[in-house]
Scaffold this motif. Sequence first.
Motif, PDB file in Angstrom:
ATOM      1  N   GLY A   1      -0.615   5.962  15.555  1.00 20.68           N
ATOM      2  CA  GLY A   1      -0.326   6.036  16.393  1.00 20.68           C
ATOM      3  C   GLY A   1      -0.962   6.670  17.699  1.00 20.68           C
ATOM      4  N   ASP A   2      -0.555   6.126  19.205  1.00 20.81           N
ATOM      5  CA  ASP A   2      -1.058   6.156  20.333  1.00 20.81           C
ATOM      6  C   ASP A   2      -2.325   7.296  20.323  1.00 20.81           C
ATOM      7  N   ASP A   3      -2.084   8.594  19.903  1.00 20.02           N
ATOM      8  CA  ASP A   3      -2.363   9.393  20.239  1.00 20.02           C
ATOM      9  C   ASP A   3      -4.020   9.334  19.194  1.00 20.02           C
ATOM     10  N   ALA A   4      -3.670   8.732  17.768  1.00 19.50           N
ATOM     11  CA  ALA A   4      -4.805   8.714  17.201  1.00 19.50           C
ATOM     12  C   ALA A   4      -5.916   8.402  17.194  1.00 19.50           C
ATOM     13  N   THR A   5      -7.301   8.469  16.868  1.00 24.32           N
ATOM     14  CA  THR A   5      -8.952   8.210  17.020  1.00 24.32           C
ATOM     15  C   THR A   5      -9.739   7.977  16.138  1.00 24.32           C
ATOM     16  N   VAL A   6     -10.648   7.209  15.901  1.00 22.65           N
ATOM     17  CA  VAL A   6     -11.948   7.436  15.103  1.00 22.65           C
ATOM     18  C   VAL A   6     -12.420   8.908  15.323  1.00 22.65           C
ATOM     19  N   SER A   7     -12.318   9.508  14.161  1.00 24.46           N
ATOM     20  CA  SER A   7     -13.395  10.596  14.701  1.00 24.46           C
ATOM     21  C   SER A   7     -14.579  10.687  14.691  1.00 24.46           C
TER      22      SER A   7
ATOM     23  N   THR B   1     -12.452   0.993  15.267  1.00 19.75           N
ATOM     24  CA  THR B   1     -11.808   0.612  16.320  1.00 19.75           C
ATOM     25  C   THR B   1     -10.655   1.718  16.783  1.00 19.75           C
ATOM     26  N   ASP B   2     -10.854   2.439  17.389  1.00 19.06           N
ATOM     27  CA  ASP B   2      -9.732   3.367  17.879  1.00 19.06           C
ATOM     28  C   ASP B   2      -8.216   2.437  17.986  1.00 19.06           C
ATOM     29  N   LYS B   3      -8.347   1.338  18.555  1.00 16.82           N
ATOM     30  CA  LYS B   3      -7.195   1.128  18.672  1.00 16.82           C
ATOM     31  C   LYS B   3      -7.190   0.122  17.295  1.00 16.82           C
ATOM     32  N   GLU B   4      -7.551  -0.135  15.883  1.00 15.15           N
ATOM     33  CA  GLU B   4      -7.232  -0.354  14.750  1.00 15.15           C
ATOM     34  C   GLU B   4      -6.288   0.908  14.193  1.00 15.15           C
ATOM     35  N   ILE B   5      -7.155   1.831  14.307  1.00 15.50           N
ATOM     36  CA  ILE B   5      -6.287   3.152  13.639  1.00 15.50           C
ATOM     37  C   ILE B   5      -5.881   3.855  14.701  1.00 15.50           C
ATOM     38  N   GLN B   6      -5.042   3.624  15.499  1.00 11.89           N
ATOM     39  CA  GLN B   6      -3.701   4.086  16.474  1.00 11.89           C
ATOM     40  C   GLN B   6      -2.614   2.864  16.182  1.00 11.89           C
ATOM     41  N   GLU B   7      -2.927   1.955  15.975  1.00  9.91           N
ATOM     42  CA  GLU B   7      -2.315   0.960  14.970  1.00  9.91           C
ATOM     43  C   GLU B   7      -1.472   1.145  13.782  1.00  9.91           C
ATOM     44  N   ASP B   8      -2.206   2.201  12.791  1.00 11.42           N
ATOM     45  CA  ASP B   8      -1.859   2.611  11.472  1.00 11.42           C
ATOM     46  C   ASP B   8      -0.909   4.152  11.996  1.00 11.42           C
TER      47      ASP B   8
END
Length: 163
Positions: free
Chosen positions: A125-131, A116-123
């Motif tokens: 940062g807040d601007d990261a998203t799943v492509s 999920t986007d939340k899982e990616i942001q934990e690693d």
Amino acid sequence: MKSKIGLLGIIGLLVLVVMASGCTNQNDNQTTPVNNSTNSSTNNTSTVKAVDVSAKMTGPATATKGSTVTLNCSVTNKGSKPVQNVLAHSQEIDKNLGTLNAGQTKTFTWNIYIPTDKEIQEDFGDDATVSNPFYIGGFAVTFTDSNGSKHTLNSNSLEIKLS
């Protein structure tokens, strides 16, 4: 005179190397593997011509973030002789497929978790998203032909649209 002998020696060595490498026998023509990475809507596979082995990966056209998708993978020997020590591998898998006889296909599945986007942001940062689309780079196959030559080829890649 010494330069002529030296030049003849170099030419003779070159001829010997070409003959030993099998380049003079068109039936033993070994080619360099090609990675034909494409998206999931096409049916291209990667093939080594001399022994005619191919690798293919299929999966769902769509998925959701936070889900696990199953990829169906196959390695096919379309050649007339068996190939040995067939290994399929990537960063996530290591499959020993053993020997593939002429005309034989071996299959396996591979499960991939789409974060999920939340899982990616934990690693990251807040601007990261799943492509989107989610890209899966495929898998590599290594094997040995009946002459003892080692080969490597790559399967196709996939893009899965996220909803």
